[in-house]
Write an enzyme that holds these catalytic residues in place. Structure first.
Site, PDB file in Angstrom:
ATOM      1  N   HIS A 380      36.352  34.706  51.694  1.00 56.30           N
ATOM      2  CA  HIS A 380      37.243  34.102  50.699  1.00 56.30           C
ATOM      3  C   HIS A 380      38.629  33.739  51.210  1.00 56.30           C
ATOM      4  O   HIS A 380      39.357  32.990  50.548  1.00 56.30           O
ATOM      5  CB  HIS A 380      37.389  35.057  49.516  1.00 56.30           C
ATOM      6  N   TYR A 492      41.294  39.216  34.075  1.00 54.76           N
ATOM      7  CA  TYR A 492      41.649  38.121  34.995  1.00 54.76           C
ATOM      8  C   TYR A 492      40.577  37.045  34.902  1.00 54.76           C
ATOM      9  O   TYR A 492      39.387  37.351  34.918  1.00 54.76           O
ATOM     10  CB  TYR A 492      41.703  38.690  36.410  1.00 54.76           C
ATOM     11  N   THR A 505      44.843  29.232  43.699  1.00 59.03           N
ATOM     12  CA  THR A 505      44.407  29.585  42.350  1.00 59.03           C
ATOM     13  C   THR A 505      45.597  30.096  41.545  1.00 59.03           C
ATOM     14  O   THR A 505      46.624  30.458  42.090  1.00 59.03           O
ATOM     15  CB  THR A 505      43.330  30.688  42.369  1.00 59.03           C
TER      16      THR A 505
END
Length: 663
Positions: A380, A492, A505
């Site tokens: 990621h 979240y 993001t």
């Protein structure tokens, strides 16, 4: 197995002509041959160059400090009691009126001096790369592809070959600037017209974004695509690094933990004949299945400092060249000797597998099971779901609509052997591998995956009620939390800021005063409200959630701004402001309910692990007629109870939308 030779053999010219003739025949059958007879090497050829909009993309805005403080306090209010909230308000206001102003001013100045990127890009990379947690279970998500609609193409080697060829076509399209830019179209029909494409192409890159904006088309950032291929996260003490090779042309293939490489592109970018790729994969399966499993790659599941130390030992033992081949490979193809029977087993397979048949540090791994199911596991730090999802969409479409290999095709008879990577190990390294495998297995015993398929309504029904499908599901999650725990928990939802240069993001905080009001009415004050009033409460939640989504998409959340301010202080070695030491700030950032959604015809579902030990990881999708979610956790009993509460809550929402009184 012998060391591989270049795939084109002794006579590159003769092989190139042969390959060209083969693809010409295929192209004629499919009606896709171009005048140059090379379209078989690309998923498409865009009129607008891939990176045409990058120079003119708008920059990610830094919110006003007073707006950030207000949004932060709004998110805190439903999580705190009155005394806690008053204390947090004072700390936050003092920060906003005092030292926060100075740090914010410095952040603005830093941003003005770095116009080539966004204010969050550097800190966000550092956050990922500095984390010492293992990437598996904690960081790497997975996405499961739908099966090939033609069942006969779901043979493991056939499907793997077709996916590899389509992935290489995507790579070639990206490298040659032929890949269509990511654009959000308000009017897709106009955006796909030749007039629009040639108009935009004629504009200089420095103003091209503005031309698209004039016709309600919004180009997205594509800077992350450069790390999609030939990339790996390299473990180092304290902070990892990202490595990308520009010139490597080989594929990394794993079977039973053994690692193989063979070249799939020639120096001109031509793709190896699919029957040769097929033969290589069949050869690898035959070779690896005769050997005991090899657990070296379990090291990539380790805590990062531990892995960094062992990797250095591997280099010292003469394995540096093999590690370079792994790091520089175009991507990793994992051929699993397993046939998962349901979505739970597939989730376990694609999210973590058995630990030894993955190189979790690769930018992404394409996993194909024995029965042809396919998925992506991706690291990621280098990027987010936008780039990976685009890649999956293109590869799935191309591999199913224009398969390079037919089920009845025979493997090439004469191919060079693959290069099997052999490693020199000592006692210290083998002990480290064994310890990594033991840790992985122990974690796996505590790791649970559950699923829910809710079929009473889906996207079509919710939209017909003039509600946001995402807002309705998030509301259901919040009310399920409230039903189970008697309070709200830090939550979240991920949101992309790819509309801006080097955007990453932003966080949507789905716990709001509106969801609290709704939860009280549905649970605490059950039966005391008229159905019309409860329906209005759902409407309020939907409208506010849409506003939060829009704010986050436009870079107007509070999480990244506060994070960047703290990062700037830490870099300068200053004292951390009180707002970051406030227990309320630490609590809201201990994300117990972590959620993310995706929707595309290529994808079956996706998921990820919980981000904290006492948390839940929600991968969900609101389909046209039903809702599906996969939830991961280390807390099995709480997970079972949460699913029960979630279904109960969805039933309640359905009853209200049907204007029926709750029992």
């Amino acid at each position: 197995m012998r060391r591989a030779k270049p795939p084109w053999g002794a006579s590159m010219l003769r092989s190139a002509v042969s390959c060209r003739q083969y693809w010409k025949t295929v192209g004629q059958v499919e009606g896709i041959v171009s005048e140059q007879d090379t379209d078989h090497h690309f998923v498409h050829r865009s009129t607008i160059p891939t990176m045409h909009f990058q120079p003119s993309l708008p920059r990610l805005p830094i919110p006003k400090l007073e707006d950030t403080i207000s949004r932060y306090l709004a998110a805190q209010k439903p999580l705190l009691n009155d005394q806690q909230y008053r204390n947090t308000v004072k700390i936050a206001r003092d920060f906003g009126n005092g030292e926060g102003k100075i740090i914010h001013r410095d952040l603005l100045e830093h941003d003005r001096n770095n116009k080539h990127t966004s204010y969050i890009a550097g800190p966000w990379y550092d956050m990922y790369l500095s984390s010492r947690d293992p990437v598996v279970f904690t960081c790497n998500p997975f996405i499961s592809l739908n099966p090939d609609p033609k069942p006969e193409y779901n043979n493991q080697v056939v499907r793997a070959t077709n996916l590899v060829v389509s992935a290489l076509k995507f790579l070639n399209s990206l490298k040659n600037d032929y890949l269509r830019p990511d654009i959000y179209y308000v009017n897709r029909k106009w955006g796909q017209s030749k007039m629009f494409k040639y108009f935009i192409r004629a504009l200089p890159p420095t103003v091209s974004w503005y031309g698209a904006y004039l016709v309600n088309a919004y180009p997205l950032d594509m800077s992350q695509y450069k790390s999609l291929f030939n990339s790996t996260r390299i473990p180092n003490l304290s902070k990892d690094t990202l490595f990308t090779s520009e010139f490597a042309r080989h594929l990394l293939v794993m079977r039973n933990g053994h690692l193989y490489v063979f070249e799939v592109l020639d120096p001109f970018g031509n793709i190896l004949h699919p029957s040769e790729i097929q033969a290589h994969l069949a050869q690898i399966i035959f070779d690896a299945d005769r050997l005991p499993s090899f657990d070296l790659s379990c090291l990539t599941t380790e805590e990062r400092n531990t892995w960094a130390n062992v990797r250095q030992q591997l280099v010292q033992k003469g394995n540096e060249e093999n590690l370079k081949k792994i790091d520089s490979a175009i991507f990793c193809l994992c051929l699993d000797n397993a046939s998962p029977q349901n979505e739970i087993e597939l989730t376990h397979c694609f999210l973590h597998g058995y630990g030894f048949n993955r190189w979790f540090d690769k930018s992404f791994s394409l996993i194909v099971t024995s029965d042809g199911n396919a998925g992506i596991n991706f690291e990621h730090s280098w990027g987010d779901g936008v780039a990976v999802l685009r890649f999956i969409n293109e590869v799935y479409r191309d591999s199913t609509e224009h398969p390079a290999l037919l089920p009845e095709s025979s493997p090439a008879l004469f191919v060079t052997s693959c290069d099997k990577l052999e490693f020199n190990l000592n006692h210290s390294i083998t002990c480290a591998i064994s310890a990594a495998r033991t840790k992985f297995d122990e974690t796996l015993k505590r790791f649970f995956v559950k699923s829910l398929k809710y079929e009473k309504f889906g996207k079509e029904y919710i939209v017909n009620k003039n509600l946001s499908p995402d807002a309705v599901f998030q509301l259901a999650c919040q009310m399920a939390v409230y039903r189970q725990y008697g309070k709200f928990l830090p939550s979240y939802e991920a949101c992309s800021t790819a509309a801006f240069k080097h955007g990453r993001t932003e966080t949507i905080r789905p716990t709001t005063v509106y969801t609290k009001k709704c939860a009280d009415a549905f649970i605490v004050e059950r039966g005391k409200h008229h159905i019309e009033d409860m329906r209005n409460m759902i409407d309020e939640c939907s409208k506010y959630h849409r506003r939060l989504q829009l704010d986050a998409t436009l870079g107007q959340g509070f999480d990244r701004h506060l994070f960047a301010l703290k990062y700037l202080v830490q870099c300068r070695g200053g004292n951390i402001p009180d707002i970051y030491n406030d227990p309320a700030y630490k609590y809201i950032n201990h994300i117990i309910i972590s959620t993310s959604t995706l929707s595309t015809p290529a994808v079956n579902y996706g998921g990820f692990g919980p981000v904290v030990p006492d948390g839940f990881g929600f991968g969900y999708n609101v389909f046209d007629t039903w809702i599906g979610c996969l939830i991961t956790s280390y807390l099995e009993q709480e997970l079972d109870e949460f699913l029960r509460c979630l279904e109960y809550t969805l039933n309640d929402i359905f009853e209200v939308l049907e204007e029926r009184r709750l029992n």
